[in-house]
Design a protein around this motif. Structure first.
Motif, PDB file in Angstrom:
ATOM      1  N   TYR A 100      10.310  18.342  -0.028  1.00  0.00           N
ATOM      2  CA  TYR A 100       9.755  17.113  -0.578  1.00  0.00           C
ATOM      3  C   TYR A 100       9.168  17.415  -1.941  1.00  0.00           C
ATOM      4  CZ  TYR A 100       6.674  12.954  -0.575  1.00  0.00           C
ATOM      5  OH  TYR A 100       6.024  11.787  -0.863  1.00  0.00           O
TER       6      TYR A 100
ATOM      7  N   ILE B 280       7.284  15.778  -5.582  1.00  0.00           N
ATOM      8  CA  ILE B 280       6.507  14.659  -6.115  1.00  0.00           C
ATOM      9  C   ILE B 280       6.272  14.896  -7.607  1.00  0.00           C
ATOM     10  CG2 ILE B 280       4.399  13.274  -5.896  1.00  0.00           C
ATOM     11  CD1 ILE B 280       3.892  14.585  -3.192  1.00  0.00           C
TER      12      ILE B 280
ATOM     13  N   TYR C 210       3.581  13.893 -10.503  1.00  0.00           N
ATOM     14  CA  TYR C 210       2.247  13.348 -10.713  1.00  0.00           C
ATOM     15  C   TYR C 210       1.979  13.202 -12.202  1.00  0.00           C
ATOM     16  CZ  TYR C 210       0.815  14.205  -5.878  1.00  0.00           C
ATOM     17  OH  TYR C 210       0.695  14.178  -4.508  1.00  0.00           O
TER      18      TYR C 210
ATOM     19  N   ASP D 179       8.395  10.135  -5.673  1.00  0.00           N
ATOM     20  CA  ASP D 179       8.722  11.287  -4.838  1.00  0.00           C
ATOM     21  C   ASP D 179      10.192  11.253  -4.461  1.00  0.00           C
ATOM     22  OD1 ASP D 179       7.196   9.958  -1.743  1.00  0.00           O
ATOM     23  OD2 ASP D 179       8.769   9.158  -3.058  1.00  0.00           O
TER      24      ASP D 179
ATOM     25  N   LEU E 242       6.661  20.540  -1.647  1.00  0.00           N
ATOM     26  CA  LEU E 242       6.144  20.827  -0.318  1.00  0.00           C
ATOM     27  C   LEU E 242       7.277  21.327   0.561  1.00  0.00           C
ATOM     28  CD1 LEU E 242       4.627  17.875  -1.084  1.00  0.00           C
ATOM     29  CD2 LEU E 242       3.653  18.284   1.138  1.00  0.00           C
TER      30      LEU E 242
ATOM     31  N   ALA F 284       6.138  18.038   5.682  1.00  0.00           N
ATOM     32  CA  ALA F 284       5.054  17.063   5.721  1.00  0.00           C
ATOM     33  C   ALA F 284       3.718  17.741   5.975  1.00  0.00           C
ATOM     34  CB  ALA F 284       5.314  16.030   6.802  1.00  0.00           C
ATOM     35  N   ASN F 285       2.684  17.276   5.271  1.00  0.00           N
ATOM     36  CA  ASN F 285       1.312  17.736   5.469  1.00  0.00           C
ATOM     37  C   ASN F 285       1.135  19.224   5.201  1.00  0.00           C
ATOM     38  OD1 ASN F 285       1.753  15.594   8.160  1.00  0.00           O
ATOM     39  ND2 ASN F 285       0.529  15.047   6.391  1.00  0.00           N
TER      40      ASN F 285
ATOM     41  N   LEU G  79       0.641  21.487  -1.343  1.00  0.00           N
ATOM     42  CA  LEU G  79       1.438  21.211  -2.522  1.00  0.00           C
ATOM     43  C   LEU G  79       1.386  22.417  -3.439  1.00  0.00           C
ATOM     44  CD1 LEU G  79       0.290  17.617  -3.502  1.00  0.00           C
ATOM     45  CD2 LEU G  79       2.640  18.293  -3.083  1.00  0.00           C
TER      46      LEU G  79
ATOM     47  N   TYR H 103      -4.972  14.660   7.596  1.00  0.00           N
ATOM     48  CA  TYR H 103      -4.892  15.965   6.947  1.00  0.00           C
ATOM     49  C   TYR H 103      -5.702  15.904   5.657  1.00  0.00           C
ATOM     50  CZ  TYR H 103      -0.952  16.557  10.110  1.00  0.00           C
ATOM     51  OH  TYR H 103      -0.173  16.634  11.227  1.00  0.00           O
TER      52      TYR H 103
ATOM     53  N   SER I  47      -3.707  13.148   3.540  1.00  0.00           N
ATOM     54  CA  SER I  47      -2.366  12.641   3.817  1.00  0.00           C
ATOM     55  C   SER I  47      -2.282  12.180   5.261  1.00  0.00           C
ATOM     56  CB  SER I  47      -1.301  13.705   3.524  1.00  0.00           C
ATOM     57  OG  SER I  47      -1.432  14.824   4.376  1.00  0.00           O
ATOM     58  N   GLY I  48      -1.314  11.266   5.485  1.00  0.00           N
ATOM     59  CA  GLY I  48      -1.125  10.724   6.819  1.00  0.00           C
ATOM     60  C   GLY I  48      -0.095  11.517   7.588  1.00  0.00           C
TER      61      GLY I  48
ATOM     62  N   TYR J 170       3.814  12.664   4.895  1.00  0.00           N
ATOM     63  CA  TYR J 170       3.592  12.793   3.464  1.00  0.00           C
ATOM     64  C   TYR J 170       2.473  11.867   2.998  1.00  0.00           C
ATOM     65  CZ  TYR J 170       7.968  15.212   4.112  1.00  0.00           C
ATOM     66  OH  TYR J 170       8.924  16.062   4.573  1.00  0.00           O
ATOM     67  N   GLY J 171       2.649  11.132   1.927  1.00  0.00           N
ATOM     68  CA  GLY J 171       1.620  10.181   1.475  1.00  0.00           C
ATOM     69  C   GLY J 171       0.368  10.842   0.967  1.00  0.00           C
ATOM     70  N   TYR J 172       0.513  11.923   0.243  1.00  0.00           N
ATOM     71  CA  TYR J 172      -0.620  12.587  -0.373  1.00  0.00           C
ATOM     72  C   TYR J 172      -1.320  11.653  -1.342  1.00  0.00           C
ATOM     73  CZ  TYR J 172      -0.859  17.747   0.142  1.00  0.00           C
ATOM     74  OH  TYR J 172      -1.099  19.024   0.548  1.00  0.00           O
TER      75      TYR J 172
END
Lengths: 112, 112
Positions: free
Chosen positions: A32, A34, A36, A49, A93, A96-97, A100, B31, B95-96, B99-101
Motif C-alpha cells: 500500500y 500513499i 502526503y 493512495d 506500508l 494494513a495497520n 509507514l 491502531y 488508523s482503522g 488502512y485509513g491513516y
C-alpha cells in the motif's frame, strides 16, 4: 560540519502546468502506498493512495502511478496551483495497520 | 471530517526534563502511532500501539520513551529525560481496520 537537516530537492513549476513528482520505494513486499502533502508547520495531509494490485489511480486533479517492476511511484498534479506549494512525501506500508516508511520528500514550488 | 488532535502545539522544555505529548485519535480507530520529524528531514516511525500494547517500535524508541492510553480517548508519548536531539515535530496518527491513516497537526518539541 555536521548537517543538521537535509536540503530537500525542489521542483519548480509554472502555475497552470502539470507537475510530476517521483519516488523510489524500497520494499518490494509493500502492499500500500500513499502520497502526503506537508505544508509548513503542519502534519502530513493525505492526498491519494494506491494498492499494489493497481498501477494507476485518479483523484481530483491528482493521479498516482505505480510501477512495481522498478519500485517506482509517481504523483501527477494537473493544472498546478499556488496552493499546491508544499513538501510531498511518498510512504509505503507492507500491510494494513503497519508502520509507514516515508521517502525523503520533494519541495514543490509553484511560480505565479 | 474526523481528525486527530494533538496538544500542545508547541512545547519548550529544559534538557533532562520529562515531557508528555498528548493525542486524541479518531474515535473508532484501533491502531495508534507516533512519528517524529527532525527539522528538514523525513518523517520517521517511532512506535505503534494496538490493543493496549506496543505492536512495533523503532530503534529511536529507546527506554527514555513510553506510550500510554490512559483512558478511552487519549494516547500519550512520554519522554523521561529529554535530550537536545529530541527536538523535533512529533506526529500522532491513528488508523482503522483497513488502512485509513490520519495524522494530527503535530507538537513541536524544543529542548533547550
Amino acid at each position: 560540519g555536521e548537517n543538521v537537516g537535509l536540503h530537500l530537492p525542489t521542483l519548480s513549476v509554472q502555475e497552470g502546468d502539470n507537475s510530476i513528482i517521483n519516488c523510489a520505494y524500497s520494499n518490494s513486499a509493500s502492499d500500500y502506498f500513499i502520497w502526503y502533502k506537508q505544508e509548513s508547520g503542519k502534519g502530513p495531509q493525505f492526498i491519494i493512495d494506491i494498492r499494489s494490485n493497481m498501477d494507476k489511480r485518479q483523484g481530483q486533479r491528482v493521479t498516482v502511478l505505480l510501477n512495481k517492476t522498478v519500485k517506482h511511484l509517481s504523483l501527477q498534479i494537473a493544472a498546478t496551483q499556488p496552493g499546491d506549494s508544499a513538501v510531498y512525501f511518498c510512504a509505503e506500508l507492507p500491510g494494513a495497520n503497519s508502520k509507514l516508511t516515508f521517502g525523503k520528500g520533494i519541495t514543490l514550488s509553484v511560480r505565479p | 471530517e474526523p481528525e486527530v488532535t494533538q496538544t500542545p502545539s508547541h512545547q519548550v522544555t529544559q534538557m533532562g526534563q520529562e515531557v508528555i505529548l498528548r493525542c486524541v485519535p479518531i474515535s473508532n480507530h484501533l491502531y495508534f502511532y507516533w512519528y517524529r520529524q527532525i527539522l528538514g528531514q523525513k518523517v520517521e516511525f517511532l512506535v505503534s500501539f494496538y490493543n493496549n500494547e506496543i505492536s512495533e517500535k523503532s530503534e529511536i524508541f529507546d527506554d527514555q520513551f513510553s506510550v500510554e492510553r490512559p483512558d478511552g480517548s487519549n494516547f500519550t508519548l512520554k519522554i523521561r529525560s529529554t535530550k537536545l536531539e529530541d527536538s523535533a515535530m512529533y506526529f500522532c496518527a491513528s488508523s482503522g481496520m483497513f488502512y485509513g491513516y490520519t495524522f494530527g497537526s503535530g507538537t513541536r518539541l524544543t529542548v533547550v
